[in-house]
Design an enzyme around this catalytic site. Structure first.
Site, PDB file in Angstrom:
ATOM      1  N   ARG A   1      35.406  45.788  59.395  1.00 14.43           N
ATOM      2  CA  ARG A   1      36.404  46.357  60.305  1.00 14.43           C
ATOM      3  C   ARG A   1      36.979  47.585  59.631  1.00 14.43           C
ATOM      4  O   ARG A   1      37.160  47.594  58.402  1.00 14.43           O
ATOM      5  CB  ARG A   1      37.539  45.370  60.553  1.00 14.43           C
ATOM      6  CG  ARG A   1      37.098  44.163  61.328  1.00 14.43           C
ATOM      7  CD  ARG A   1      38.058  43.891  62.457  1.00 14.43           C
ATOM      8  NE  ARG A   1      37.536  42.784  63.239  1.00 14.43           N
ATOM      9  CZ  ARG A   1      38.135  42.329  64.311  1.00 14.43           C
ATOM     10  NH1 ARG A   1      39.284  42.860  64.713  1.00 14.43           N
ATOM     11  NH2 ARG A   1      37.618  41.340  64.998  1.00 14.43           N
TER      12      ARG A   1
ATOM     13  N   LYS B   1      42.623  38.059  53.488  1.00  9.17           N
ATOM     14  CA  LYS B   1      44.014  38.041  53.934  1.00  9.17           C
ATOM     15  C   LYS B   1      44.128  38.632  55.342  1.00  9.17           C
ATOM     16  O   LYS B   1      44.726  38.039  56.232  1.00  9.17           O
ATOM     17  CB  LYS B   1      44.819  38.892  52.942  1.00  9.17           C
ATOM     18  CG  LYS B   1      46.278  38.643  52.894  1.00  9.17           C
ATOM     19  CD  LYS B   1      46.960  39.593  51.908  1.00  9.17           C
ATOM     20  CE  LYS B   1      46.630  39.312  50.467  1.00  9.17           C
ATOM     21  NZ  LYS B   1      47.483  40.104  49.535  1.00  9.17           N
TER      22      LYS B   1
ATOM     23  N   ASP C   1      44.797  37.750  61.287  1.00  9.02           N
ATOM     24  CA  ASP C   1      44.352  38.535  62.447  1.00  9.02           C
ATOM     25  C   ASP C   1      44.888  39.954  62.440  1.00  9.02           C
ATOM     26  O   ASP C   1      45.388  40.464  63.445  1.00  9.02           O
ATOM     27  CB  ASP C   1      44.745  37.822  63.753  1.00  9.02           C
ATOM     28  CG  ASP C   1      44.043  36.490  63.892  1.00  9.02           C
ATOM     29  OD1 ASP C   1      42.821  36.450  63.661  1.00  9.02           O
ATOM     30  OD2 ASP C   1      44.714  35.485  64.196  1.00  9.02           O
TER      31      ASP C   1
ATOM     32  N   LYS D   1      41.570  48.009  47.856  1.00 11.77           N
ATOM     33  CA  LYS D   1      42.664  48.047  46.877  1.00 11.77           C
ATOM     34  C   LYS D   1      42.470  49.245  45.981  1.00 11.77           C
ATOM     35  O   LYS D   1      41.341  49.668  45.733  1.00 11.77           O
ATOM     36  CB  LYS D   1      42.636  46.776  46.016  1.00 11.77           C
ATOM     37  CG  LYS D   1      43.954  46.453  45.384  1.00 11.77           C
ATOM     38  CD  LYS D   1      44.855  45.800  46.398  1.00 11.77           C
ATOM     39  CE  LYS D   1      46.114  45.257  45.838  1.00 11.77           C
ATOM     40  NZ  LYS D   1      46.681  44.237  46.733  1.00 11.77           N
TER      41      LYS D   1
HETATM   42  N1  GLU Z   1      49.738  45.123  48.355  1.00  9.61           N
HETATM   43  C1  GLU Z   1      50.052  44.218  49.400  1.00  9.61           C
HETATM   44  C2  GLU Z   1      49.120  43.026  49.364  1.00  9.61           C
HETATM   45  O1  GLU Z   1      48.586  42.685  48.343  1.00  9.61           O
HETATM   46  C3  GLU Z   1      50.166  44.907  50.755  1.00  9.61           C
HETATM   47  C4  GLU Z   1      48.932  45.556  51.281  1.00  9.61           C
HETATM   48  C5  GLU Z   1      49.129  46.392  52.544  1.00  9.61           C
HETATM   49  O2  GLU Z   1      50.211  46.362  53.119  1.00  9.61           O
HETATM   50  O3  GLU Z   1      48.176  47.049  52.919  1.00  9.61           O
HETATM   51  O4  GLU Z   1      48.940  42.329  50.324  1.00  9.61           O
END
Ligand code: GLU
Length: 471
Positions: free
Chosen positions: A65, A93, A98, A105
């Site tokens: 996605r 995650k 969803d 990262k």
């Molecule tokens: N760094 C956060 C995490 O580990 C947020 C990631 C985000 O909001 O894209 O979920």
């Protein structure tokens, strides 16, 4: 001490454990597991008159996605494996809650304490330029956010740099989330991860059979909690757990040491104290433990590791006296430690679910940026008038009146922050029950991490299968 399983190995082992409970073809599972694109960079930045070479990464774990999504970490410990593990967790995650993104990262290998604000700005802007140059950032490509060592300030620098280079790109504000409210951010993003941790824990604590089996009562009220790490996530988890859950935070651990107070620590006051004194030690009413590491062995109901990965490992897992571990951080429990804890009957609410509040509200921010309108702007007054008319009518029909306070409460139209909180609450509750369905239905699944992994895997696999690449 034998070798500890690294964070990367732990994620990989957890994946394999969950994958063994599915029937997907091996090739598909391999495709899901692997990082799709890794950009490693070394760039020079002039610091105090001298050039320093900064090592940094951006990993896009899954392109099933788009855009990909995930924070940027500034830490001395950053390396490629760590960023890959974190990016993989982002994929699962997002799928779990969803949020229609692939996982990514970023990591910059610096110790933030060694640099001034101007130097950090220079590094952040240069990192952003590198991402733009390689097409590794953009509202439809890859959207960073804060993580350990970064926050709204860094996100504002990223946005500004991006916009300087992409003049006229109408959706450019959506190239990064977690921005300050005034700079195209969204209300409720800063507290989102901690708030999500609280909602997830609260939902778990409604399960009568399970909670009783742990020797606890249902509900959050009166439960004791210990928090490791008083960064953004730890702070808000503590504040909201106390304020909305009537939980007692009886221990806090930070770099400088661990403090305890069985009567409960006022986190709001502790944050102010630390900002002034530079330390949590000596906070009135608390005792300092001899060894900082002893935060693991404090007797409590709920232990919240909210700092870095691999904090609970095979050499300290046996010391844990908590009944529930809330993984507010990413990967705080190694795979070896998890085996020990599960044997002891400790319940682990896993990172990929429990700390997904941050990315959930990031998704709301991204939607807000793309729609160029604040949530609630169109309907707030309309709702307010409609509720007001309703109250007037009830008053007329019953001949009874209500007080100003009650009237204000009944006729309130939703503001942006109300909608964000309600969207987050809905997401955390809904996802919990999706995971729970796999936990209760699959007979080989006896822990929440595996159940969460399977839930996420099903969704990612289904996306790949719809693409028709894996017949
Ligand atoms: N760094 C956060 C995490 O580990 C947020 C990631 C985000 O909001 O894209 O979920």
């Amino acid at each position: 001490m034998n070798k500890q399983a690294s964070f990367f190995e732990s994620v990989s082992r957890n994946f394999d454990k969950a994958a063994a409970n599915t029937k997907y073809p091996k090739g598909l599972l391999e495709q899901i597991k692997t990082s799709n694109a890794i950009y490693k960079m070394n760039f020079p930045v002039k610091i105090g008159g001298k050039f320093e070479v900064i090592e940094a990464f951006r990993v896009q774990h899954s392109h099933h996605r788009l855009p990909t999504k995930g924070g940027i970490r500034y830490s001395h410990y950053v390396d490629q494996h760590e960023v890959e593990a974190l990016a993989a967790l982002m994929t699962y995650k997002c799928a779990l809650v969803d949020v229609p993104f692939g996982g990514a990262k970023g990591g910059v290998k610096i110790s933030t304490r060694k640099y001034t604000v101007e130097q950090l700005e220079k590094i952040t802007r240069r990192y952003t330029v590198e991402l733009v140059r390689k097409n590794f950032i953009g509202p439809g490509i890859d959207v960073p956010a804060p993580d350990y060592g970064t926050g709204p300030r860094e996100m504002a620098w990223i946005l500004d740099t991006y916009q300087q280079l992409k003049n006229g790109e109408i959706d450019s504000a959506a190239c990064v989330t977690g921005k300050p409210e005034k700079t195209n951010g969204i209300k409720g993003r800063t507290e989102a991860t901690g708030r999500g941790v609280f909602y997830g824990l609260r939902e778990y604590l409604t399960l009568e059979d399970e909670v009783k089996a742990l020797g606890l009562q249902t509900g959050t009220g009166g439960k004791t909690m210990v928090i490791q790490g008083l960064g953004n996530v730890g702070q808000y988890t503590g504040l909201i757990s106390i304020e909305e859950g009537d939980i007692k935070v009886i221990g806090v651990s930070e770099i400088e040491g661990t403090i305890v107070d069985p009567n409960g620590i006022d986190i709001a006051k502790l944050i102010k104290f630390r900002a002034k004194k530079g330390s949590i030690l000596g906070f009135p009413g608390t005792k300092t433990l001899k060894k900082r590491e002893d935060w693991v062995s404090i007797k409590c109901d709920i232990l919240v590791p909210a700092a870095l990965e691999s904090q609970i490992h095979k050499d300290n897992a046996a010391k844990i006296k908590a009944k529930i571990i809330c993984e507010a951080a990413n990967g705080p429990v190694t795979a070896d430690a998890e085996a020990i804890l599960l044997k002891k009957g400790v319940v682990i609410l896993p990172d990929m679910y429990l700390n997904a509040g941050g990315v959930t509200v990031s998704y709301f921010e991204w939607l807000k940026n793309l729609s160029h309108i604040r949530f609630g702007r169109m309907e707030k007054r309309f709702d307010q008038n409609a509720y007001s008319n309703l109250v007037d009518m009830v008053t007329r029909l019953t001949g009874k009146t209500i007080g100003v306070k009650e009237r204000t409460l009944l006729t309130k139209g939703a503001d942006e922050v109300d909608l964000v909180r309600s969207g987050l609450e809905e997401t955390m509750i809904n996802s919990f029950h999706q995971i729970r369905a796999n936990y209760t239905r699959k007979k080989n699944v006896t822990d929440y991490r595996t159940a969460a992994f399977i839930t996420a895997l099903d969704k990612v696999a289904s996306d790949y299968l719809t693409m028709g690449i894996f017949p």
